[in-house]
Design a protein around this motif. Structure first.
Motif, PDB file in Angstrom:
ATOM      1  N   SER A  45      50.845  35.140  24.589  1.00 47.31           N
ATOM      2  CA  SER A  45      50.548  35.273  26.022  1.00 47.31           C
ATOM      3  C   SER A  45      49.792  36.568  26.341  1.00 47.31           C
ATOM      4  N   VAL A  46      49.752  37.494  25.383  1.00 46.57           N
ATOM      5  CA  VAL A  46      48.950  38.715  25.564  1.00 46.57           C
ATOM      6  C   VAL A  46      48.000  38.857  24.367  1.00 46.57           C
ATOM      7  N   ALA A  47      47.046  39.773  24.464  1.00 47.11           N
ATOM      8  CA  ALA A  47      46.062  39.933  23.391  1.00 47.11           C
ATOM      9  C   ALA A  47      46.767  40.216  22.067  1.00 47.11           C
ATOM     10  N   TYR A  48      46.308  39.586  20.976  1.00 44.28           N
ATOM     11  CA  TYR A  48      46.944  39.796  19.670  1.00 44.28           C
ATOM     12  C   TYR A  48      45.970  39.386  18.569  1.00 44.28           C
ATOM     13  N   ASP A 116      41.584  42.533  29.497  1.00 46.95           N
ATOM     14  CA  ASP A 116      40.525  41.531  29.638  1.00 46.95           C
ATOM     15  C   ASP A 116      40.968  40.309  30.416  1.00 46.95           C
ATOM     16  N   LEU A 117      42.163  39.817  30.082  1.00 45.31           N
ATOM     17  CA  LEU A 117      42.549  38.516  30.602  1.00 45.31           C
ATOM     18  C   LEU A 117      44.026  38.517  30.954  1.00 45.31           C
ATOM     19  N   VAL A 118      44.338  38.116  32.175  1.00 47.57           N
ATOM     20  CA  VAL A 118      45.742  37.829  32.492  1.00 47.57           C
ATOM     21  C   VAL A 118      45.885  36.333  32.282  1.00 47.57           C
ATOM     22  N   SER A 119      46.507  35.951  31.166  1.00 45.25           N
ATOM     23  CA  SER A 119      46.518  34.534  30.804  1.00 45.25           C
ATOM     24  C   SER A 119      47.528  33.759  31.638  1.00 45.25           C
ATOM     25  N   LEU A 122      50.978  33.992  30.285  1.00 42.40           N
ATOM     26  CA  LEU A 122      51.835  35.097  30.718  1.00 42.40           C
ATOM     27  C   LEU A 122      52.613  34.698  31.981  1.00 42.40           C
ATOM     28  N   PHE A 123      51.947  33.929  32.821  1.00 40.55           N
ATOM     29  CA  PHE A 123      52.585  33.462  34.057  1.00 40.55           C
ATOM     30  C   PHE A 123      53.700  32.450  33.757  1.00 40.55           C
ATOM     31  N   PHE A 124      53.436  31.547  32.803  1.00 43.28           N
ATOM     32  CA  PHE A 124      54.418  30.498  32.484  1.00 43.28           C
ATOM     33  C   PHE A 124      55.476  30.938  31.473  1.00 43.28           C
ATOM     34  N   TYR A 125      55.302  32.120  30.957  1.00 44.94           N
ATOM     35  CA  TYR A 125      56.198  32.677  29.941  1.00 44.94           C
ATOM     36  C   TYR A 125      57.688  32.421  30.248  1.00 44.94           C
ATOM     37  N   PRO A 126      58.153  32.724  31.483  1.00 45.21           N
ATOM     38  CA  PRO A 126      59.589  32.539  31.743  1.00 45.21           C
ATOM     39  C   PRO A 126      60.035  31.075  31.709  1.00 45.21           C
ATOM     40  N   VAL A 127      59.102  30.141  31.938  1.00 48.95           N
ATOM     41  CA  VAL A 127      59.498  28.725  31.884  1.00 48.95           C
ATOM     42  C   VAL A 127      59.697  28.312  30.429  1.00 48.95           C
ATOM     43  N   LEU A 128      58.838  28.833  29.543  1.00 49.41           N
ATOM     44  CA  LEU A 128      59.028  28.561  28.109  1.00 49.41           C
ATOM     45  C   LEU A 128      60.354  29.181  27.645  1.00 49.41           C
TER      46      LEU A 128
END
Ligand code: TYM
Length: 331
Positions: A45-48, A116-119, A122-128
């Motif tokens: 969900s973040v740059a890697y 660069d990017l707010v994916s 990252l927003f759906f992270y807590p649902v996963l």
């Protein structure tokens, strides 16, 4: 009782992860039916770097095993090996409010740091994360204090699902330790110890060499006073007391008492030595286990197989309740 928790394979695991979470995972093996997941899908969900992700995944697996997770007494697996997590994530999105996700403090903090990017990930992270937990009908989730809001959201999602589609999911509770749930950065004790945000000299990594651990703790930032007390205006001293209490399985007041009249320097030396003694055996086992990636892979895939059996039954039930897919044949 079913216990479930997840840990990210990002960067190096630190003393905060160890005290706040990993040691509760180990203890969970004696308290219930324990399942632990290394969440590689959260890490994207973040740059890697793809090659780093695989490496870190094995690092984290070996750290957990070295800490005392026993694949015969718990299930240890890699999130992406059990596709039910992502499927359930989508299904649960149907009972998650956009506004709730917008209010997540970790989302706000992490999105502010992205260059660069707010994916959308990252927003759906807590649902996963909710899907991870709910797929196993989990009763208890051992986590550090920073995951409190995510577990609260998971509870809301489960309750909303049950209200809308009928009683299906177990509403879990968090297990946040009384002592050590929020270990702070040694060099900046107003910030929590974390791989992404904190300072390198203020972060003790589980795999740091003893010399590095001693140096970091002995140079911990304190205040200009002299009294060893756990107080809001003494975040540096409070943090050292908290680390000591957690390691010695004592109450903070007992550690305060033990150091009554001592100097800050004495406390630092004692904590530094205690942490070295605490982490050294973990590091030694790690050095033995980490090179054998084939063995680590074997453990993870055997874990995934066991996890999948549980998660697929939950997902089938959820889909049936939601009217998704064909009506299941009943025996
Ligand atoms: P992660 O990988 O950031 O952290 C792993 C665990 O370490 C705890 N922790 C701390 N505890 C005390 N002091 C600190 N400074 C500190 N920093 C981290 C965290 O609270 C966590 O328990 N979103 C989760 C991973 C996750 C998860 C799950 C957790 C994914 N699915 C399902 C529980 C259940 C995370 O990023 O943890």
């Amino acid at each position: 009782m079913r216990i479930f928790s997840g840990i990210q394979p990002t960067g190096r695991k630190h003393l905060g992860n160890y005290i706040g979470a990993i040691r509760q995972y180990v203890a969970g093996q004696d308290r219930g039916d324990a399942i632990y997941c290394i969440v590689d899908l959260h890490a994207v969900s973040v740059a890697y770097e793809p090659a780093d992700l695989r490496r870190y995944l094995y690092d984290t697996t070996a750290i957990l095993l070295s800490a005392g997770l026993d694949p015969n007494r718990s299930i240890l697996f890699r999130q992406s090996d059990v596709q039910e997590h992502t499927e359930l994530c989508w299904l649960l999105c149907a009972v998650t409010a956009h506004g709730e996700l917008n209010r997540m403090t970790q989302f706000k903090d992490k999105s502010a740091k992205q260059k660069d990017l707010v994916s959308a990930a990252l927003f759906f992270y807590p649902v996963l994360q909710a899907a991870d937990i709910l797929a196993y009908k989990t009763n208890e989730v051992p986590v550090g204090d920073d995951q409190r809001q995510h577990i609260e959201l998971t509870r809301n999602i489960a309750e909303r699902f049950n209200e809308r589609f009928g009683d299906t999911l177990v509403v879990p509770r968090h297990n946040i330790p009384e002592v050590g749930a929020r270990i702070m950065d040694l060099a900046a004790p107003d910030q929590k110890m974390s791989t992404s945000a904190s300072t390198d000299q203020g972060t003790v990594y589980v795999l740091d060499e003893p010399k590095a651990v001693l140096k970091k703790i002995k140079s911990a930032v304190t205040d200009s006073g002299t009294e060893i007390r756990h107080a809001p205006d003494k975040p540096g001293i409070a943090n050292l007391l908290e680390i000591m209490a957690a390691i010695q399985n004592k109450k903070i007041a007992e550690v305060e008492q033990a150091f009554a009249g001592a100097r800050y320097g004495d406390l630092k030396v004692a904590v530094a030595e205690a942490v070295v003694a605490y982490l050294a055996p973990v590091r030694e086992r790690y050095l033995e286990l980490r090179p054998d990636e084939a063995r680590l892979e074997e453990i993870l895939s055997a874990g995934a197989e066991r996890a999948r059996r549980i998660a697929s039954a939950t997902v089938a039930e959820v889909k049936d309740r939601m009217g998704v897919g064909p009506k299941p044949a009943r025996s």
